[in-house]
Motif scaffolding. Structure first.
Motif, PDB file in Angstrom:
ATOM      1  N   ILE A   1       0.879  -1.171   0.000  1.00 36.70           N
ATOM      2  CA  ILE A   1       0.000   0.000   0.000  1.00 36.70           C
ATOM      3  C   ILE A   1       0.913   1.216   0.000  1.00 36.70           C
ATOM      4  CG2 ILE A   1      -1.696   1.331   1.297  1.00 36.70           C
ATOM      5  CD1 ILE A   1      -2.823  -1.264   2.345  1.00 36.70           C
ATOM      6  N   PHE A   2       0.707   2.098  -0.949  1.00 38.93           N
ATOM      7  CA  PHE A   2       1.569   3.262  -1.087  1.00 38.93           C
ATOM      8  C   PHE A   2       1.000   4.464  -0.351  1.00 38.93           C
ATOM      9  CE2 PHE A   2       2.535   0.634  -4.788  1.00 38.93           C
ATOM     10  CZ  PHE A   2       3.909   0.534  -4.649  1.00 38.93           C
ATOM     11  N   VAL A   3       1.889   5.144   0.372  1.00 38.51           N
ATOM     12  CA  VAL A   3       1.510   6.402   1.017  1.00 38.51           C
ATOM     13  C   VAL A   3       1.375   7.416  -0.110  1.00 38.51           C
ATOM     14  CG1 VAL A   3       2.278   8.223   2.578  1.00 38.51           C
ATOM     15  CG2 VAL A   3       2.758   5.842   3.131  1.00 38.51           C
ATOM     16  N   PRO A   4       0.232   8.077  -0.231  1.00 39.67           N
ATOM     17  CA  PRO A   4       0.070   9.058  -1.307  1.00 39.67           C
ATOM     18  C   PRO A   4       1.110  10.171  -1.210  1.00 39.67           C
ATOM     19  CG  PRO A   4      -2.036   8.582  -0.252  1.00 39.67           C
ATOM     20  CD  PRO A   4      -0.973   7.939   0.581  1.00 39.67           C
ATOM     21  N   SER A   5       1.477  10.708  -2.353  1.00 36.86           N
ATOM     22  CA  SER A   5       2.448  11.800  -2.393  1.00 36.86           C
ATOM     23  C   SER A   5       2.012  12.940  -1.486  1.00 36.86           C
ATOM     24  CB  SER A   5       2.589  12.320  -3.822  1.00 36.86           C
ATOM     25  OG  SER A   5       3.068  11.284  -4.648  1.00 36.86           O
ATOM     26  N   ASN A   6       2.984  13.540  -0.809  1.00 44.53           N
ATOM     27  CA  ASN A   6       2.778  14.678   0.100  1.00 44.53           C
ATOM     28  C   ASN A   6       1.902  14.337   1.306  1.00 44.53           C
ATOM     29  OD1 ASN A   6       4.318  16.445  -1.563  1.00 44.53           O
ATOM     30  ND2 ASN A   6       2.558  16.617  -2.920  1.00 44.53           N
ATOM     31  N   CYS A   7       1.782  13.071   1.638  1.00 44.28           N
ATOM     32  CA  CYS A   7       0.961  12.669   2.783  1.00 44.28           C
ATOM     33  C   CYS A   7       1.775  11.930   3.852  1.00 44.28           C
ATOM     34  CB  CYS A   7      -0.195  11.795   2.324  1.00 44.28           C
ATOM     35  SG  CYS A   7      -1.421  12.674   1.355  1.00 44.28           S
ATOM     36  N   THR A   8       3.092  12.010   3.779  1.00 44.51           N
ATOM     37  CA  THR A   8       3.923  11.305   4.748  1.00 44.51           C
ATOM     38  C   THR A   8       3.578  11.717   6.167  1.00 44.51           C
ATOM     39  OG1 THR A   8       5.710  11.087   3.149  1.00 44.51           O
ATOM     40  CG2 THR A   8       6.306  10.831   5.456  1.00 44.51           C
ATOM     41  N   SER A   9       3.343  13.002   6.386  1.00 48.01           N
ATOM     42  CA  SER A   9       3.056  13.476   7.744  1.00 48.01           C
ATOM     43  C   SER A   9       1.760  12.883   8.287  1.00 48.01           C
ATOM     44  CB  SER A   9       2.982  14.990   7.771  1.00 48.01           C
ATOM     45  OG  SER A   9       1.929  15.455   6.946  1.00 48.01           O
ATOM     46  N   VAL A  10       0.841  12.528   7.408  1.00 48.94           N
ATOM     47  CA  VAL A  10      -0.431  11.962   7.835  1.00 48.94           C
ATOM     48  C   VAL A  10      -0.312  10.457   8.054  1.00 48.94           C
ATOM     49  CG1 VAL A  10      -2.837  11.587   7.178  1.00 48.94           C
ATOM     50  CG2 VAL A  10      -1.730  13.749   6.608  1.00 48.94           C
ATOM     51  N   PHE A  11       0.345   9.765   7.112  1.00 52.79           N
ATOM     52  CA  PHE A  11       0.412   8.306   7.149  1.00 52.79           C
ATOM     53  C   PHE A  11       1.609   7.763   7.914  1.00 52.79           C
ATOM     54  CE2 PHE A  11      -2.510   9.035   3.726  1.00 52.79           C
ATOM     55  CZ  PHE A  11      -3.389   7.987   3.802  1.00 52.79           C
ATOM     56  N   GLN A  12       2.662   8.573   8.048  1.00 50.78           N
ATOM     57  CA  GLN A  12       3.867   8.126   8.743  1.00 50.78           C
ATOM     58  C   GLN A  12       4.339   9.211   9.718  1.00 50.78           C
ATOM     59  OE1 GLN A  12       6.137   7.271   5.138  1.00 50.78           O
ATOM     60  NE2 GLN A  12       6.165   5.136   5.747  1.00 50.78           N
ATOM     61  N   PRO A  13       3.588   9.405  10.803  1.00 53.08           N
ATOM     62  CA  PRO A  13       3.939  10.484  11.721  1.00 53.08           C
ATOM     63  C   PRO A  13       5.327  10.344  12.342  1.00 53.08           C
ATOM     64  CG  PRO A  13       2.215   9.082  12.647  1.00 53.08           C
ATOM     65  CD  PRO A  13       2.416   8.659  11.228  1.00 53.08           C
ATOM     66  N   LEU A  14       5.836   9.121  12.499  1.00 53.23           N
ATOM     67  CA  LEU A  14       7.195   8.962  13.040  1.00 53.23           C
ATOM     68  C   LEU A  14       8.235   9.555  12.105  1.00 53.23           C
ATOM     69  CD1 LEU A  14       7.330   5.425  14.674  1.00 53.23           C
ATOM     70  CD2 LEU A  14       7.560   7.637  15.772  1.00 53.23           C
ATOM     71  N   ASP A  15       7.981   9.458  10.799  1.00 50.90           N
ATOM     72  CA  ASP A  15       8.925   9.999   9.831  1.00 50.90           C
ATOM     73  C   ASP A  15       9.045  11.512   9.985  1.00 50.90           C
ATOM     74  OD1 ASP A  15      10.737   9.413   7.733  1.00 50.90           O
ATOM     75  OD2 ASP A  15       9.339  10.288   6.300  1.00 50.90           O
ATOM     76  N   VAL A  16       7.963  12.163  10.334  1.00 51.87           N
ATOM     77  CA  VAL A  16       7.965  13.616  10.483  1.00 51.87           C
ATOM     78  C   VAL A  16       8.300  14.022  11.913  1.00 51.87           C
ATOM     79  CG1 VAL A  16       6.525  15.683  10.343  1.00 51.87           C
ATOM     80  CG2 VAL A  16       6.321  13.916   8.609  1.00 51.87           C
ATOM     81  N   GLY A  17       7.730  13.335  12.882  1.00 57.18           N
ATOM     82  CA  GLY A  17       7.879  13.754  14.273  1.00 57.18           C
ATOM     83  C   GLY A  17       9.172  13.342  14.931  1.00 57.18           C
ATOM     84  N   VAL A  18       9.662  12.143  14.649  1.00 61.64           N
ATOM     85  CA  VAL A  18      10.853  11.648  15.330  1.00 61.64           C
ATOM     86  C   VAL A  18      12.049  11.622  14.384  1.00 61.64           C
ATOM     87  CG1 VAL A  18      11.869   9.668  16.511  1.00 61.64           C
ATOM     88  CG2 VAL A  18       9.488  10.277  16.945  1.00 61.64           C
ATOM     89  N   GLN A  19      11.897  10.964  13.249  1.00 59.43           N
ATOM     90  CA  GLN A  19      13.031  10.815  12.343  1.00 59.43           C
ATOM     91  C   GLN A  19      13.481  12.149  11.761  1.00 59.43           C
ATOM     92  OE1 GLN A  19      11.974   7.782   9.513  1.00 59.43           O
ATOM     93  NE2 GLN A  19      11.696   6.256  11.097  1.00 59.43           N
TER      94      GLN A  19
END
Length: 121
Positions: free
Chosen positions: A59-77
């Motif tokens: 399942i692909f995270v839609p473009s420009n939606c990383t912050s919504v679908f992968q909060p660890l990528d934005v918040g921690v990483q």
């Protein structure tokens, strides 16, 4: 990507199925949510996944939606990545400043061992 799937992703899914006591793990599907990168969406990789790991559904995270679908990528990483960048930059600035002050030539060693050590600093 193939090594990642064969050595980390697929074994992880299989281990979790065993831990959960799933009766027919070979029939149980697993979902892998990944970014929408060209290598992930290539026909070669998708075809290989269907042939080699048919029970893993991508399942692909839609473009420009990383912050919504992968909060660890934005918040921690993101914080971690920014720290790496800031410290590496400070290290390079200190090295160049030292060379300029000593009147030496300004060249940077970009060999893998030096870059590795710089990242760890």
């Amino acid at each position: 990507m193939k090594s990642l799937v064969n050595e980390i992703i697929a074994p992880y899914f299989e281990q979790k199925k065993r831990e959960l006591g799933i009766e027919c793990p070979e029939e149980q599907r697993s979902i892998w949510k990944i970014d929408c990168w060209s290598v992930h969406k290539s026909e070669g990789f998708l075809g290989w996944m269907k042939k080699t790991h048919p029970n893993i559904i991508l399942i692909f995270v839609p473009s420009n939606c990383t912050s919504v679908f992968q909060p660890l990528d934005v918040g921690v990483q993101r914080v971690l990545k920014q720290s790496f960048k800031r410290f590496a930059h400070a290290d390079i600035v200190a090295e160049i400043s030292g060379k300029l002050a000593a009147g030496g030539s300004v060249t940077l060693d970009t060999s893998l061992p030096v870059l590795r050590d710089r990242a760890l600093g």
